[in-house]
Write an enzyme that holds these catalytic residues in place. Sequence first.
Site, PDB file in Angstrom:
ATOM      1  CG  HIS A  23       7.829 -29.523  -0.875  1.00  0.00           C
ATOM      2  ND1 HIS A  23       8.372 -30.743  -1.211  1.00  0.00           N
ATOM      3  CD2 HIS A  23       8.584 -29.060   0.159  1.00  0.00           C
ATOM      4  CE1 HIS A  23       9.378 -31.014  -0.424  1.00  0.00           C
ATOM      5  NE2 HIS A  23       9.538 -30.006   0.431  1.00  0.00           N
ATOM      6  CD  GLU A  46      -3.353  -0.152   1.995  1.00  0.00           C
ATOM      7  OE1 GLU A  46      -4.369  -0.835   1.858  1.00  0.00           O
ATOM      8  OE2 GLU A  46      -3.108   0.481   3.035  1.00  0.00           O
ATOM      9  CE  LYS A  98     -12.250   1.343   0.883  1.00  0.00           C
ATOM     10  NZ  LYS A  98     -11.716   2.352   1.787  1.00  0.00           N
TER      11      LYS A  98
HETATM   12  O1  PA5 Z   1      -3.345   1.274   5.872  1.00  0.00           O
HETATM   13  C1  PA5 Z   1      -4.443   1.721   5.679  1.00  0.00           C
HETATM   14  O2  PA5 Z   1      -4.709   2.927   5.793  1.00  0.00           O
HETATM   15  C2  PA5 Z   1      -5.591   0.801   5.306  1.00  0.00           C
HETATM   16  O3  PA5 Z   1      -5.171  -0.489   5.090  1.00  0.00           O
HETATM   17  C3  PA5 Z   1      -6.634   0.805   6.405  1.00  0.00           C
HETATM   18  O4  PA5 Z   1      -6.048   0.357   7.591  1.00  0.00           O
HETATM   19  C4  PA5 Z   1      -7.817  -0.091   6.049  1.00  0.00           C
HETATM   20  O5  PA5 Z   1      -8.347   0.281   4.808  1.00  0.00           O
HETATM   21  C5  PA5 Z   1      -8.891   0.014   7.114  1.00  0.00           C
HETATM   22  O6  PA5 Z   1      -9.276   1.346   7.273  1.00  0.00           O
HETATM   23  P1  PA5 Z   1     -10.088   1.810   8.541  1.00  0.00           P
HETATM   24  O7  PA5 Z   1      -9.238   1.642   9.731  1.00  0.00           O
HETATM   25  O8  PA5 Z   1     -10.413   3.246   8.270  1.00  0.00           O
HETATM   26  O9  PA5 Z   1     -11.332   0.959   8.617  1.00  0.00           O
END
Ligand code: PA5
Length: 451
Positions: free
Chosen positions: A309, A288, A423
């Site tokens: 494996h 990310e 989303k």
């Molecule tokens: O690293 C990030 O920002 C994302 O992976 C969030 O943690 C994830 O989308 C969950 O978001 P939230 O804590 O707002 O529900």
Amino acid sequence: MIQVKLELDQLYSFVSKEDLHAYDRQVISAYRKLYNKTGAGNDFLGWIDLPSATSDEMLDQISAHAKTLQAKSEVFVVIGIGGSYLGARAVIEALNSYFATSQKTAVPQIIYAGHQISEDYLAELLEFLNHKEYSMAVISKSGTTTEPAIAFRMLRTHIEKKYGVEEARKRIVAITDKSRGALKQLADSEGYVSYVVPDDVGGRYSVLTAVGLLPIAVAGMDIKALLAGARKMEAMSRAVQKIHGNPIALYAAARQALYRSGKTIEIMVNYEPKLFYFSEWWKQLYGESEGKDQKGIFPAAVGFTTDLHSMGQYIQDGLRNLFETVISVEKPRHELRIPKAESDLDQLNYIAGKRLSEVNLMAELGTTLAHVDGGVPNLRIRIPEVSEDVLGQLIYFFEMGCALSGYMLEVNPFDQPGVEAYKKNMFALLGKEGFENQTAELQKRLHNKTS
Ligand code: PA5
């Protein structure tokens, strides 16, 4: 003392020491941007001094609350997704016994929800919880993420029915933004105990806030030792903002050098299955943070020798765009030796008397050399043991390594704009208000299968 050692002996036939150290200027510049808060995403740098800024009072408060939850729970459900659950799971699974049951340890079994939308998973979880004493934490920084919101709605209904609304309130903890989002409003109106995710700490950098610390404490782990480990790495990082003498900077430089030589996939390797979720946490952190603007190393993970494996063939012999980062654990918690057998029909007497960890180590060293011979550079991160202290060091190592890598790659390592695309489509297909314009177009693209 820093116990996380980075060994690069199996890198140098691919990247010379001189080439590696040529990244020093970039490392220094990335460090400057981080500490002076002048780089992209500079409003999300609260994680940098989080270990040293977290007071012992705060940790005592979390631990005391965790004890009250433990006392009333055979099971503790952690509801969250991405950065709001992976860090806790990484630490808990790394430190838990493989087969311990809650009855034996007096610590609740930790179960996760809201990290996918499987109907069967939630149905089976609700059925399981019918027969268990439980409590839960709902964790969402934004407070609006669909997956945990659905799970929380279902689990809240269940827990209120099981215990009544008053007692349910004592069994629900909310961890969210200090003022925004639906979860904050709900927590305030219901009077749940809540913890704040600091504004300047993004989800995937939040494991050392209450997001990770509360579930980890409920699971019976020592959060002070975890923070103590992270503080050591934080102090080292601040003191040595260059490659020489700083394993984090060396790791970031090695990744850059490899990426620029065409190695676009990094495979995190462990030989200890307890580290599976640590790799999952690392994958999310790096994927990310770096994967944007059509750039970035793709983070993958395998568990050896199991995956030798399955994925071993590809790694040895497939497309040569890979490198490996191995987490090598020196001391297992237990000692087991291979017994000698009278008949030796299985032909294992040649290793009789050896510990399993010796065999595992030879598998690791043999695999490393084979993969290096096959054109896969190998970085080795050696840790003495899997403990709270060492995990705290590793967490900070990878967080800072990720931030440095992001700046060296010239991306913003603290945003995640790409996560929104799925989303929007999901909301349009589900008919959410405000997304009507996209609905018809998406349905057409799906050949009306969903209409
Ligand atoms: O690293 C990030 O920002 C994302 O992976 C969030 O943690 C994830 O989308 C969950 O978001 P939230 O804590 O707002 O529900």
